[in-house]
Design an enzyme around this catalytic site. Structure first.
Site, PDB file in Angstrom:
ATOM      1  N   LYS A 119      70.596  55.496  27.513  1.00 25.28           N
ATOM      2  CA  LYS A 119      69.361  54.768  27.853  1.00 25.28           C
ATOM      3  C   LYS A 119      69.164  53.552  26.937  1.00 25.28           C
ATOM      4  O   LYS A 119      69.131  53.689  25.712  1.00 25.28           O
ATOM      5  CB  LYS A 119      68.169  55.724  27.736  1.00 25.28           C
ATOM      6  CG  LYS A 119      66.834  55.093  28.082  1.00 25.28           C
ATOM      7  CD  LYS A 119      65.800  56.154  28.403  1.00 25.28           C
ATOM      8  CE  LYS A 119      64.395  55.593  28.438  1.00 25.28           C
ATOM      9  NZ  LYS A 119      63.407  56.573  28.899  1.00 25.28           N
ATOM     10  N   ARG A 173      68.025  65.221  36.444  1.00 26.35           N
ATOM     11  CA  ARG A 173      69.142  65.027  35.511  1.00 26.35           C
ATOM     12  C   ARG A 173      70.429  65.481  36.198  1.00 26.35           C
ATOM     13  O   ARG A 173      70.391  66.241  37.179  1.00 26.35           O
ATOM     14  CB  ARG A 173      68.906  65.797  34.208  1.00 26.35           C
ATOM     15  CG  ARG A 173      68.826  67.288  34.359  1.00 26.35           C
ATOM     16  CD  ARG A 173      68.427  67.941  33.041  1.00 26.35           C
ATOM     17  NE  ARG A 173      67.899  69.266  33.243  1.00 26.35           N
ATOM     18  CZ  ARG A 173      68.630  70.367  33.380  1.00 26.35           C
ATOM     19  NH1 ARG A 173      69.941  70.295  33.326  1.00 26.35           N
ATOM     20  NH2 ARG A 173      68.073  71.547  33.570  1.00 26.35           N
ATOM     21  N   ARG A 217      57.036  57.808  28.727  1.00 28.74           N
ATOM     22  CA  ARG A 217      56.620  58.563  29.909  1.00 28.74           C
ATOM     23  C   ARG A 217      56.466  60.038  29.546  1.00 28.74           C
ATOM     24  O   ARG A 217      57.015  60.511  28.569  1.00 28.74           O
ATOM     25  CB  ARG A 217      57.661  58.405  31.021  1.00 28.74           C
ATOM     26  CG  ARG A 217      57.668  56.991  31.604  1.00 28.74           C
ATOM     27  CD  ARG A 217      58.673  56.850  32.732  1.00 28.74           C
ATOM     28  NE  ARG A 217      58.307  57.658  33.865  1.00 28.74           N
ATOM     29  CZ  ARG A 217      59.153  58.494  34.494  1.00 28.74           C
ATOM     30  NH1 ARG A 217      60.394  58.601  34.086  1.00 28.74           N
ATOM     31  NH2 ARG A 217      58.751  59.192  35.526  1.00 28.74           N
TER      32      ARG A 217
HETATM   33  C1  BTN Z   1      59.903  55.734  28.701  1.00 33.52           C
HETATM   34  O1  BTN Z   1      59.508  56.827  28.277  1.00 33.52           O
HETATM   35  O2  BTN Z   1      61.039  55.581  29.129  1.00 33.52           O
HETATM   36  C2  BTN Z   1      58.963  54.549  28.714  1.00 33.52           C
HETATM   37  C3  BTN Z   1      58.929  53.865  27.384  1.00 33.52           C
HETATM   38  C4  BTN Z   1      58.017  52.665  27.345  1.00 33.52           C
HETATM   39  C5  BTN Z   1      57.892  52.104  25.951  1.00 33.52           C
HETATM   40  C6  BTN Z   1      57.137  50.814  25.946  1.00 33.52           C
HETATM   41  S1  BTN Z   1      57.270  49.946  24.424  1.00 33.52           S
HETATM   42  C7  BTN Z   1      56.062  48.821  24.953  1.00 33.52           C
HETATM   43  C8  BTN Z   1      54.992  49.623  25.648  1.00 33.52           C
HETATM   44  N1  BTN Z   1      54.043  50.153  24.701  1.00 33.52           N
HETATM   45  C9  BTN Z   1      54.070  51.479  24.642  1.00 33.52           C
HETATM   46  O3  BTN Z   1      53.355  52.181  23.901  1.00 33.52           O
HETATM   47  N2  BTN Z   1      54.996  51.957  25.492  1.00 33.52           N
HETATM   48  C10 BTN Z   1      55.638  50.895  26.215  1.00 33.52           C
END
Ligand code: BTN
Length: 322
Positions: free
Chosen positions: A186, A319, A121
């Site tokens: 996390k 946060r 994100r």
């Molecule tokens: C976050 O930032 O918390 C979200 C992370 C999401 C990661 C997943 S891994 C599978 C899918 N492919 C990606 O490139 N991102 C999501």
């Protein structure tokens, strides 16, 4: 990973002779030796026992399409198109590409052993080392407007938390909007991306889930993180089982969301809220107060002592004030 089939044979941790491996894979013993070297270069620990053969010392948890499908109910199995890849830039990007090419009517689900450009994100990178974690994306299609997406992202968080609980993981927490937490760190993140409108009123979404399973080292990650194997080492974690459980739970939750809306998910989300009652600060410092859960649309509520202030997903990040 060219040596994948070989590693599959060695995965039982027993000694296998070069001859038997060569016969099983239909290649020469020299080719087996080359693959052993390559796998060792990729970080797998393989013992060579003179006169006997090879033994894999690294514990393997290989992705296996059939095993994932076997873990799903019959109806889900026939409703999805499961793609399991050795390596990809991003499973979210792969779903977008596949969808452009095919219109099978089934839900495309892509899982990869590693991602070279995993995305998180807010434009962040998602660390995606080979063989260790779960990188899974689903292509979801909705009749409705883009406005439904905020609720959807919280629904997905609930679905992943519930899948983990079904796998026996206790005290799974949710950090608004949809990070999955274990003991203050996390464990998993969810990236919901809009692919576009297929036709008037039909919205295509890609939901990507990244979950740490075996990872022991993540040099580039700048926040406290957990993994399933680290938090619950007594259990032998299998990525195929976790993947099946997540797919099943997400698709059931999405069906429920489409049929009945966000209503029922509010309490299921709130029961796991790690911010509840905590003193919070919004990302730019302009808002502080006490965490008060979510409203009926999934906005986060902060009490500043006088009133409840609404925080919309995507606008701001929260946060705990230190
Ligand atoms: C976050 O930032 O918390 C979200 C992370 C999401 C990661 C997943 S891994 C599978 C899918 N492919 C990606 O490139 N991102 C999501």
């Amino acid at each position: 990973m060219k040596s994948r089939a070989l590693l599959g044979l060695l995965a039982d941790g027993q000694v296998h002779s070069g001859e038997s491996l060569a016969a099983s894979l239909g290649i020469s013993r020299t080719a087996i030796w080359k693959q052993i070297r390559r796998a060792m270069d990729e970080g797998f620990r393989i013992e060579t026992i003179r006169g006997k053969g090879y033994r894999l010392l690294t514990e393997m948890d290989l992705l296996d399409q059939n095993q994932i499908l076997q873990g799903l109910s019959l109806s889900r199995r026939s409703a999805i198109e499961l793609i399991v890849l050795d390596e990809v830039d991003s499973t979210n990007a792969e779903i977008v590409r596949r969808r452009r090419e095919s219109g099978s009517g089934r839900v495309p689900v892509c899982i990869a052993d590693c991602q070279t450009a995993g995305r998180g994100r807010r434009g962040r990178q998602w660390q995606s080392p080979r063989g260790q974690n779960l990188y899974l994306s689903l292509g979801l299609t909705f009749r409705g407007s883009f406005a439904m997406l905020d609720g959807l992202s919280l629904v997905l968080g609930v679905a992943v938390a519930e899948a983990l609980e079904q796998q026996g993981v206790p005290d799974v927490g949710l950090k608004w909007p949809n990070d999955i937490f274990l003991a203050g760190s996390k464990l998993a993140g969810i990236l919901v991306e809009l692919q576009g409108e297929l036709e008037e009123g039909v919205v295509q979404v890609v939901a990507g889930i990244g979950m740490n399973i075996h990872m022991t080292d993540a040099a580039g990650v700048d926040q406290a993180w957990a993994s399933l194997a680290g938090a619950l080492p007594e259990r032998r974690w299998c990525r195929n089982e976790v993947a099946a459980s997540v797919i099943e739970s997400v698709l059931a939750a999405v069906d429920e969301f489409v049929e009945s809306g966000f209503g029922d998910f509010k309490a299921r989300w709130q029961n796991r809220d790690i911010f509840s009652g905590k003193t919070l600060i919004a990302s730019h410092g302009e808002l502080a107060g006490t965490g008060h859960g979510i409203d009926a649309s999934g906005n986060y509520l902060i009490s500043d002592g006088e009133e409840l202030v609404k925080v919309r997903a995507g606008e701001i990040s929260l946060r705990v004030r230190s």
